[in-house]
Structure formats: structure tokens, C-alpha cells
Design an enzyme around this catalytic site. Structure first.
Site, PDB file in Angstrom:
ATOM      1  N   ASP A  75      42.406  38.626  38.700  1.00  0.00           N
ATOM      2  CA  ASP A  75      42.812  38.793  37.464  1.00  0.00           C
ATOM      3  C   ASP A  75      44.270  38.359  36.739  1.00  0.00           C
ATOM      4  O   ASP A  75      44.574  38.041  35.821  1.00  0.00           O
ATOM      5  CB  ASP A  75      43.023  40.469  37.254  1.00  0.00           C
ATOM      6  N   LEU A  76      44.998  38.551  38.097  1.00  0.00           N
ATOM      7  CA  LEU A  76      46.364  37.966  37.700  1.00  0.00           C
ATOM      8  C   LEU A  76      46.469  36.591  37.689  1.00  0.00           C
ATOM      9  O   LEU A  76      47.156  36.017  36.414  1.00  0.00           O
ATOM     10  CB  LEU A  76      47.444  38.180  38.970  1.00  0.00           C
TER      11      LEU A  76
END
Length: 314
Positions: A75-76
Site C-alpha cells: 500500500d505504501l
């Protein structure tokens, strides 16, 4: 209308439908759309489903069962890559006048990262998965050790200076030299050799670390140029006095009434002050401001949109 007025859009809605690029770009040919996706074919995926599919949980922990880590790495990375892709697309538009759609699938970010790290090449060339190493670092000297007063430390020695510092502080020069002779190698010149001979080096370092209290050992390693860090809980980190003194953090007034450190920009420009972080806006807090400033809508037009529940307020 908002997308066309701003000329750029980031979305995670499907390729087709009301957020399709072609539909948004009608009337704004140079529109730049960045679409974050799960799978490249449009299928759904989340960080944990991607992570298990790429194989990282099979490397985490002692085994034999897979272990999910709590950091949402994909996600990051995907968020950061989407921001980078948007900036790149805007630069391209500045140079060529052309817009377009950029698609960033979560799975492709994970697969591409594993490939860029050489991990796919490693297992394909060797024909086997990497062994699970627990808290040891692959390819270099690094592992957790416990001091005399019970503090668990992560000690690393990637560079020659870090290795020399560790050997000197622990006073193991003679033992290390004897190992080098016996095994026909040099640990100072090759970090890979420190990893390959960890069966002998880890017990040696473990025994010497256990003779020192943490504060004493940490100070000595700092002075010599060593690399280390003590294991702490997140509450420990959040209540560390160093955090309060770090200019990255400021206290903000939050809608919840709670007060806690909020991080400003990670990057800084020398000579310019870092702007303090602002509290996160409530959903709809700036609806009227955006519609008035970006689209020039009148109060009556905005009120009608609110009445029809097309636009929400905080």
C-alpha cells in the site's frame, strides 16, 4: 467538472464506469489520470493478498507456517509510486501537451519490487527458496542480541567501518583473526563473508554482547561508528523525549479533541522552515470552498447540490 477543471485525477475506481479516463477526458484532452488498481486485469487485491502471493510471509519468522508482517508495504509503495507517476505524467504534459491515463496495479508493484531486489533471480537461479533466517539479515552481518541487563539490540555491520567498530568494541580481534585464518577469508573486506560464516560469528558476538549493559555498549558503538538499535514497543517510541524534540513533529488540534504528535513533511529544504502539519479535514469540510473556487459556482448552485445529496458537508 472538477476533474476537468484541475486537469488531474487520482482514483482507485474501476477502469470502466463513471470514472473511466475517456469519459473524464471529454472536454479536457490533456487530462492526466492515475488509476491505482489491485490486479492489472482489473481484479481485486489488497496488501495482504498481494504479500502472500509474492512469497514474503514464507520468509518471515522462524517457520514453518507463514507470518504476515503488520507494515502495509505494498500500500505504501503503491501510494508513493502513484504520486511519482502523477508528477511524471504532468511533466510529460508540460513537455508535449499530451495527457493520458497511468495505471498502477498493487500486484505489479509487489512483483516488480521483488524482481528489482533480485529475489526472483535468486530463487530461479538456485532452484530453491531462501532459508528462513528469523531476525538475521540476509547477505550481511545483522541479528538481534541480548545485553547483560536484558535489552535486545539489533546490531548491524554492513560497511567495513561498522564491522571494525563492532570487533573493536567487543574486543574480539584475536578470535576474528583466527577464524579468518582457519576459514581462509577476510570479514573486513566482504560483507557477504560475514553472512556466510555467521555460524561462527553469531555465537562469538552473542557471548560478548551478553557481558555488557546496553547503555555502555550503545555508547561505545556510537563512539566507534557502529550501527545498532534497541528493540522497543511503539508506545516506547511514541513517548521517547527525542520525539518531542524532533522538528518533524508538532501537536495539532484534532476534531476528536485528542492531542498527539503529527508529522509534517518528511523532506525539508535547507534554509526554509518546515510548515507545521494541519489536522486532517472532516469529509466534506471544504466542499463549498472547492466548488466556489474551482468551478465558480454560486451559493445557490452549491446549496442545490447539497439538497440533492450530490455534495456533502462536514
Amino acid at each position: 467538472e472538477l476533474v476537468r477543471a484541475t486537469g488531474q485525477c487520482i482514483t482507485n475506481f474501476p477502469v470502466g464506469g463513471f470514472m473511466a479516463h475517456d469519459r473524464l477526458a471529454a472536454g479536457r484532452a490533456d487530462l492526466v489520470t492515475v488509476r491505482v488498481m489491485g490486479l492489472a486485469d482489473g481484479g481485486p487485491a489488497l496488501d495482504y493478498t498481494v504479500n502472500c502471493a509474492v512469497g514474503f510471509p514464507d520468509l518471515t519468522g522462524p517457520g514453518p507456517e507463514p507470518v504476515n508482517h503488520v507494515l502495509a508495504a505494498w500500500d505504501l509503495l503503491t501510494g508513493a509510486y502513484a504520486a511519482f507517476a502523477l508528477l511524471a505524467a504532468l511533466r510529460r504534459r508540460d513537455a508535449t501537451g499530451e495527457g493520458g491515463e497511468v495505471r498502477v496495479p498493487l500486484m505489479d508493484v509487489a512483483l516488480g519490487t521483488a524482481a528489482n531486489l533480485g529475489m526472483f533471480a535468486e530463487v530461479l537461479a538456485g532452484g530453491a527458496n531462501r532459508e528462513r533466517l528469523g531476525n538475521a539479515v540476509y547477505g550481511a552481518f545483522g541479528r538481534d542480541f541480548v545485553t547483560r541487563d536484558g535489552v535486545r539490540m539489533m546490531i548491524m555491520a554492513i560497511t567495513a567501518r561498522q564491522w571494525t567498530a563492532l570487533v573493536s568494541v567487543l574486543g574480539i580481534e584475536a578470535e576474528v583473526a583466527a577464524l579468518e585464518v582457519a576459514r581462509g577469508t577476510s570479514f573486513a573486506r566482504d560483507e557477504g563473508e560475514r553472512f556466510r560464516h555467521r555460524d561462527a560469528l553469531f555465537p562469538l558476538v552473542e557471548a560478548r554482547v551478553a557481558l555488557h549493559n546496553h547503555a555502555e555498549l550503545a555508547a561505545a558503538l556510537d563512539s566507534a561508528g557502529g550501527c545498532h538499535g534497541a528493540y522497543r514497543t511503539m508506545l516506547d517510541a511514541a513517548t521517547d523525549p527525542k520525539l518531542a524534540a524532533n522538528p518533524l513533529f508538532h501537536a495539532t488540534s484534532n476534531p476528536s479533541g485528542e492531542s498527539y504528535p503529527a508529522a509534517g513533511s518528511f523532506a525539508t529544504l535547507p534554509g526554509l522552515d518546515r510548515l507545521p502539519p494541519q489536522p486532517a479535514p472532516r469529509l466534506g469540510q471544504h466542499s463549498e470552498e472547492v466548488l466556489a473556487e474551482r468551478l465558480g459556482l454560486t451559493g445557490g448552485a452549491i446549496a442545490a447540490l447539497i439538497d440533492r445529496k450530490i455534495v456533502a458537508q462536514a
